[in-house]
Design a protein around this motif. Structure first.
Motif, PDB file in Angstrom:
ATOM      1  N   ALA A   4       0.825  -1.199   0.000  1.00  7.38           N
ATOM      2  CA  ALA A   4       0.000   0.000   0.000  1.00  7.38           C
ATOM      3  C   ALA A   4       0.865   1.256   0.000  1.00  7.38           C
ATOM      4  N   PRO A   5       0.459   2.311  -0.721  1.00  9.85           N
ATOM      5  CA  PRO A   5       1.187   3.580  -0.668  1.00  9.85           C
ATOM      6  C   PRO A   5       1.321   4.066   0.771  1.00  9.85           C
ATOM      7  N   GLY A   6       2.502   4.515   1.128  1.00  8.20           N
ATOM      8  CA  GLY A   6       2.773   4.977   2.486  1.00  8.20           C
ATOM      9  C   GLY A   6       3.219   3.888   3.435  1.00  8.20           C
ATOM     10  N   VAL A  27       6.779   2.869   0.790  1.00  7.17           N
ATOM     11  CA  VAL A  27       6.170   2.594  -0.511  1.00  7.17           C
ATOM     12  C   VAL A  27       5.568   3.884  -1.073  1.00  7.17           C
ATOM     13  N   VAL A  28       6.008   4.264  -2.260  1.00 10.33           N
ATOM     14  CA  VAL A  28       5.431   5.409  -2.972  1.00 10.33           C
ATOM     15  C   VAL A  28       4.267   4.943  -3.835  1.00 10.33           C
ATOM     16  N   ALA A  29       4.490   3.859  -4.572  1.00  7.85           N
ATOM     17  CA  ALA A  29       3.454   3.294  -5.433  1.00  7.85           C
ATOM     18  C   ALA A  29       3.802   1.844  -5.715  1.00  7.85           C
ATOM     19  N   ASP A  30       2.782   1.050  -5.955  1.00  6.43           N
ATOM     20  CA  ASP A  30       2.963  -0.353  -6.326  1.00  6.43           C
ATOM     21  C   ASP A  30       1.871  -0.684  -7.340  1.00  6.43           C
ATOM     22  N   LEU A  35       7.250  -1.544  -8.521  1.00  9.19           N
ATOM     23  CA  LEU A  35       7.260  -1.068  -7.136  1.00  9.19           C
ATOM     24  C   LEU A  35       8.202   0.122  -7.027  1.00  9.19           C
ATOM     25  N   LEU A  36       7.708   1.213  -6.417  1.00  9.14           N
ATOM     26  CA  LEU A  36       8.483   2.425  -6.228  1.00  9.14           C
ATOM     27  C   LEU A  36       8.553   2.711  -4.733  1.00  9.14           C
ATOM     28  N   VAL A  37       9.779   2.834  -4.188  1.00  4.33           N
ATOM     29  CA  VAL A  37       9.942   3.068  -2.754  1.00  4.33           C
ATOM     30  C   VAL A  37      10.933   4.194  -2.519  1.00  4.33           C
ATOM     31  N   TRP A  38      10.853   4.786  -1.323  1.00  9.21           N
ATOM     32  CA  TRP A  38      11.728   5.885  -0.930  1.00  9.21           C
ATOM     33  C   TRP A  38      12.565   5.468   0.267  1.00  9.21           C
ATOM     34  N   LEU A  39      13.892   5.628   0.121  1.00  7.93           N
ATOM     35  CA  LEU A  39      14.830   5.399   1.217  1.00  7.93           C
ATOM     36  C   LEU A  39      15.293   6.762   1.716  1.00  7.93           C
ATOM     37  N   ALA A  40      14.932   7.106   2.945  1.00  8.55           N
ATOM     38  CA  ALA A  40      15.275   8.414   3.502  1.00  8.55           C
ATOM     39  C   ALA A  40      16.692   8.422   4.054  1.00  8.55           C
ATOM     40  N   ARG A  41      17.342   9.568   3.927  1.00  7.47           N
ATOM     41  CA  ARG A  41      18.657   9.736   4.548  1.00  7.47           C
ATOM     42  C   ARG A  41      18.533   9.522   6.059  1.00  7.47           C
ATOM     43  N   HIS A  42      19.550   8.900   6.641  1.00 11.83           N
ATOM     44  CA  HIS A  42      19.627   8.584   8.072  1.00 11.83           C
ATOM     45  C   HIS A  42      18.664   7.467   8.489  1.00 11.83           C
ATOM     46  N   PHE A 193      10.532  14.127  -8.402  1.00 13.01           N
ATOM     47  CA  PHE A 193       9.902  13.582  -7.196  1.00 13.01           C
ATOM     48  C   PHE A 193      10.388  14.307  -5.941  1.00 13.01           C
ATOM     49  N   VAL A 194       9.453  14.585  -5.036  1.00  8.43           N
ATOM     50  CA  VAL A 194       9.758  15.151  -3.722  1.00  8.43           C
ATOM     51  C   VAL A 194       9.007  14.312  -2.687  1.00  8.43           C
ATOM     52  N   PRO A 195       9.695  13.748  -1.705  1.00  6.06           N
ATOM     53  CA  PRO A 195       9.004  12.912  -0.706  1.00  6.06           C
ATOM     54  C   PRO A 195       8.085  13.740   0.171  1.00  6.06           C
ATOM     55  N   ASP A 196       7.061  13.123   0.667  1.00  6.09           N
ATOM     56  CA  ASP A 196       6.143  13.773   1.582  1.00  6.09           C
ATOM     57  C   ASP A 196       6.896  14.086   2.877  1.00  6.09           C
ATOM     58  N   PRO A 197       6.987  15.356   3.278  1.00  2.00           N
ATOM     59  CA  PRO A 197       7.737  15.681   4.504  1.00  2.00           C
ATOM     60  C   PRO A 197       7.160  15.028   5.757  1.00  2.00           C
ATOM     61  N   ALA A 198       5.894  14.629   5.703  1.00  2.00           N
ATOM     62  CA  ALA A 198       5.276  13.978   6.861  1.00  2.00           C
ATOM     63  C   ALA A 198       5.816  12.564   7.077  1.00  2.00           C
ATOM     64  N   TRP A 199       6.483  12.005   6.060  1.00  2.00           N
ATOM     65  CA  TRP A 199       6.983  10.643   6.194  1.00  2.00           C
ATOM     66  C   TRP A 199       8.082  10.535   7.252  1.00  2.00           C
TER      67      TRP A 199
END
Length: 214
Positions: A4-6, A27-30, A35-42, A193-199
């Motif tokens: 699921a997204p998020g 998960v950004v989208a599937d 499958l598209l995912v975001w790996l955040a720094r730190h 692409f810009v990640p959702d800052p709430a993530w």
């Protein structure tokens, strides 16, 4: 199996049934595209290291295979990365931006096709990194990366997790043709692409060390 997204899932690299690293991704989208995912720094992570605390890179492979291994906590020190896992093919495509937020390059990570898994409390994906990679620049020029490491490890087949050198190189050449033509995903899709800052930065979920699927 769709995510699921998020949703936070675990991205793991495995070697001969061992976990080389485990880290949380969002998960950004599937979709049918992949499958598209975001790996955040730190992002927190667990890494396989030798008793001296160092990993497999930066030392001769012939030395690494003689050592014992243990998992040690750490964190992803690189920039935030958008990772795309296509529905077919033995690779993923990573999107990199510079510190100014400008798109920098695509990184074709040659790896065995992703394996999805789900437990009662946690879900994730496993890959087997095949070490040889391709960097694709915004003008669609490209270069191989880590060829020396790939060649060095192929010389010790009894310990290496890559079994078919030519198949890895053929997959790289196949994706290179797509990149040169500027076809998806090298057509500008997601480069803004810009990640959702709430993530924020997710925690590594319990269950990161579940057995590697056979």
């Amino acid at each position: 199996m769709r995510f699921a997204p998020g949703q936070v899932i675990i991205h793991r690299n495995t070697r001969r049934g061992r976990i080389a690293f485990a880290r949380p991704v969002r998960v950004v989208a599937d979709t049918e595209l992949g499958l598209l995912v975001w790996l955040a720094r730190h992002s927190p992570a667990m890494y396989e290291v030798a008793p001296d605390g160092r990993g497999a890179r930066g030392r001769p492979f012939a030395e690494w295979v003689t050592l014992g291994y243990q998992m040690r906590p750490g964190e992803w020190q690189g920039p935030g990365i958008l990772m795309f896992f296509p529905p077919e093919g033995d690779h993923s495509v990573w999107f990199f931006w510079n510190e100014a937020g400008e798109f920098d390059s695509w990184y074709v990570n040659l790896e065995e096709h992703v394996v999805r898994w789900h437990d009662e409390q946690v879900s994730g994906i496993d890959v087997v990194d095949q070490d040889l990679d391709v960097v694709v620049h915004p003008d669609h020029s490209w270069e191989w990366k880590d060829e020396d490491e790939f060649t060095e490890r192929l010389a010790i087949p009894e310990h290496y997790w890559v079994h078919d050198e030519q198949a890895v190189r053929a997959e790289g050449r196949r994706v290179i043709k797509i990149a040169e033509a500027g076809e998806f995903p090298f057509d500008g899709t997601w480069t803004d692409f810009v990640p959702d800052p709430a993530w924020g930065v997710p925690a590594l979920p319990e269950g990161w060390n579940r057995p590697v699927p056979a």
